[in-house]
Design a protein around this motif. Structure first.
Motif, PDB file in Angstrom:
ATOM      1  N   SER A 190       0.868  -1.186   0.000  1.00  0.00           N
ATOM      2  CA  SER A 190       0.000   0.000   0.000  1.00  0.00           C
ATOM      3  C   SER A 190       0.898   1.227   0.000  1.00  0.00           C
ATOM      4  O   SER A 190       2.107   1.113   0.190  1.00  0.00           O
ATOM      5  N   PRO A 191       0.332   2.407  -0.126  1.00  0.00           N
ATOM      6  CA  PRO A 191       1.149   3.616   0.034  1.00  0.00           C
ATOM      7  C   PRO A 191       1.742   3.725   1.438  1.00  0.00           C
ATOM      8  O   PRO A 191       2.680   4.491   1.642  1.00  0.00           O
ATOM      9  N   ARG A 192       1.212   2.967   2.404  1.00  0.00           N
ATOM     10  CA  ARG A 192       1.752   3.027   3.771  1.00  0.00           C
ATOM     11  C   ARG A 192       2.785   1.937   4.026  1.00  0.00           C
ATOM     12  O   ARG A 192       3.222   1.740   5.167  1.00  0.00           O
ATOM     13  N   ARG A 193       3.166   1.202   3.019  1.00  0.00           N
ATOM     14  CA  ARG A 193       4.146   0.116   3.170  1.00  0.00           C
ATOM     15  C   ARG A 193       5.481   0.698   3.630  1.00  0.00           C
ATOM     16  O   ARG A 193       5.890   1.781   3.186  1.00  0.00           O
ATOM     17  N   GLY A 194       6.168  -0.034   4.499  1.00  0.00           N
ATOM     18  CA  GLY A 194       7.490   0.392   4.944  1.00  0.00           C
ATOM     19  C   GLY A 194       8.415   0.581   3.742  1.00  0.00           C
ATOM     20  O   GLY A 194       8.355  -0.169   2.771  1.00  0.00           O
ATOM     21  N   GLU A 195       9.295   1.582   3.834  1.00  0.00           N
ATOM     22  CA  GLU A 195      10.094   2.004   2.683  1.00  0.00           C
ATOM     23  C   GLU A 195      11.175   1.008   2.279  1.00  0.00           C
ATOM     24  O   GLU A 195      11.783   1.154   1.221  1.00  0.00           O
ATOM     25  N   THR A 196      11.458  -0.003   3.125  1.00  0.00           N
ATOM     26  CA  THR A 196      12.519  -0.946   2.764  1.00  0.00           C
ATOM     27  C   THR A 196      11.991  -2.251   2.169  1.00  0.00           C
ATOM     28  O   THR A 196      12.770  -3.147   1.852  1.00  0.00           O
ATOM     29  N   PHE A 197      10.674  -2.400   2.033  1.00  0.00           N
ATOM     30  CA  PHE A 197      10.131  -3.551   1.298  1.00  0.00           C
ATOM     31  C   PHE A 197      10.182  -3.209  -0.192  1.00  0.00           C
ATOM     32  O   PHE A 197      10.083  -2.039  -0.573  1.00  0.00           O
TER      33      PHE A 197
END
Ligand code: NAP
Ligand code: G4F
Length: 352
Positions: A190-197
């Motif tokens: 999603s747009p809220r996914r952690g930035e390192t995935f």
């Protein structure tokens, strides 16, 4: 009667969507939050209010899955009808670097929560339903498509820890009659996914490259295939599992697998760029053991829960790109206006 839910991992991607869903259904929502040296509630700030002010019924409690006593106290304070155990060290590559901590939060953390629930039910009576956030990473090397009947073969300390949590859940269901559902969820973003995935790393980088904020994106294995869905759809499945008469385990997936390379191609095409001009290989992102091919068969969830995904892969990537383009444009404008610090959430890309 207003239902009360308790969510561990409320500050994470899924915790934020689940809180929105439950508040929309009229629940009083309580979350377990870790102490951090900075505010760590960005994803739920639109839902959480200063407790002195009127607002949605969302309350936060300091606690930690590594601290069983805190969990037990929170159960007494909240007296939940439903518990969603979403808290975890959830990054697969990082689990090779901090395997003991991963096992402590993911495996023993789930056990601590189950023990706290068992004790709470024993002393207070009543019924508590518990959702355990299992993962397709538990299937690991098992051949696709993977369903509830597929034997597990985890390939990372994270996957092994999730599998222990899964079996603790099954055991507490059988031994003590606790209502425990294991969700076996395939990757959801999603747009809220952690930035390192990888999904978010790619959509952020494509947007920032488009806006002239960076030039290169460094990635590992582009050949791995994942079954990617939208987190907003998947939290509905968690809730549905706890509304059944009997506690069972369910695979939640779209049934479609795409490679990391397909994800990269689509994200860069969305911003009008040729990916191969910007993407470089960096071996630091390879895992000692990789999971090559995940593709779920969610037939049981379709039949028994009436659940099916609403958002396809292309729509998901477009949604994430649109969000990250907004952030990148804000960052560019602020930089243009002479502000050194980018807005929170758009921080300069550190390629973890
Ligand atoms: P996420 O964004 O990484 O969120 C993890 C949450 O756990 C955060 O709120 C984090 O708190 C909290 N947490 C970490 N360590 C903790 C501890 N020791 N005690 C209490 N809380 C702790 O993960 P997600 O994507 O929302 O995933 C939710 C759950 O589903 C996780 O258990 C994950 O392993 C599992 N899962 C995810 C996927 C997926 O594709 N997203 C697929 C299958 C299963 P901070 O905010 O303080 O870091
Ligand atoms: O986005 P990823 O880090 O997700 P992964 O490992 O599949 O785990 C996620 O999904 C699980 C469900 O199966 C969850 F349980 C877990 O908590 C997490 O949410 O990596 C996806 C693929 C991997 O094959 C990885 O090797 O992308 C590949 N990849 C290639 N380059 C990369 C990168 N992954 C990351 N994170 N960063 C890279 O630079």
């Amino acid at each position: 009667m207003t239902k009360r839910a308790l969510i561990t991992g409320i500050t994470g991607q899924d915790g934020s969507y689940l809180t929105e869903l439950l508040v929309g259904k009229g629940y009083e929502v309580h979350g377990v939050m870790r102490r951090a040296s900075v505010f760590n509630t960005d994803r739920i700030d639109h839902l959480y209010h200063d407790p002195h002010l009127p607002g949605p019924p969302v309350r936060l409690h300091y606690g930690d899955l590594t601290d069983g006593t805190s969990l037990r106290h929170i159960l007494d304070a909240v007296r939940p009808d439903e518990i969603y155990n979403l808290g975890a060290q959830s990054h697969v590559l990082v689990s090779f670097q901090i395997p003991e901590y991963t096992a402590d939060t993911v495996a023993v953390g789930a056990l601590r929560l189950l023990e706290a629930v068992r004790d709470f039910v024993g002393s207070r009576g009543g019924a508590v339903r518990l959702y355990q956030a299992g993962s397709s990473e538990m299937f690991g090397a098992a051949p696709a498509p993977q369903s509830e009947a597929t034997p597990f073969h985890p390939r990372s300390p994270y996957g092994v820890s999730k599998l222990a949590a899964h079996w603790y859940g099954v055991n507490y269901r059988e031994a003590y009659g606790l209502f425990v559902c294991n969700g076996i969820l395939f990757n959801h973003e999603s747009p809220r996914r952690g930035e390192t995935f990888v999904s978010r790393k790619v959509t952020r980088a494509a947007a920032r490259i488009k806006e002239g904020l960076q030039d290169k994106l460094y990635l590992g294995n582009l050949e791995a295939k994942r079954d990617w869905g939208f987190a907003g759809d998947y939290v509905e499945a968690m809730w549905l599992m706890l509304q059944q008469d009997v506690a069972e385990d369910f695979v939640i997936a779209t049934g479609e697998a795409r490679s990391v390379k397909e994800l990269v191609e689509l994200a860069f095409a969305e911003v009008g760029l040729e990916w191969s001009n910007h993407v470089e290989f960096d071996p630091r992102y390879l895992r000692p053991t990789e999971v090559d091919f995940l593709q779920g068969d969610a037939g049981k969830a379709r039949q028994r829960l009436g659940w099916r995904p609403k958002t396809g892969f292309v729509e998901l990537v477009r949604m994430m790109i649109a969000h990250d383009l907004d952030l990148a444009r804000q960052e560019r404008m602020l930089k243009g206006a002479g502000y050194a610090a980018p807005p929170r959430g758009a921080a300069t890309l550190k390629q973890h």
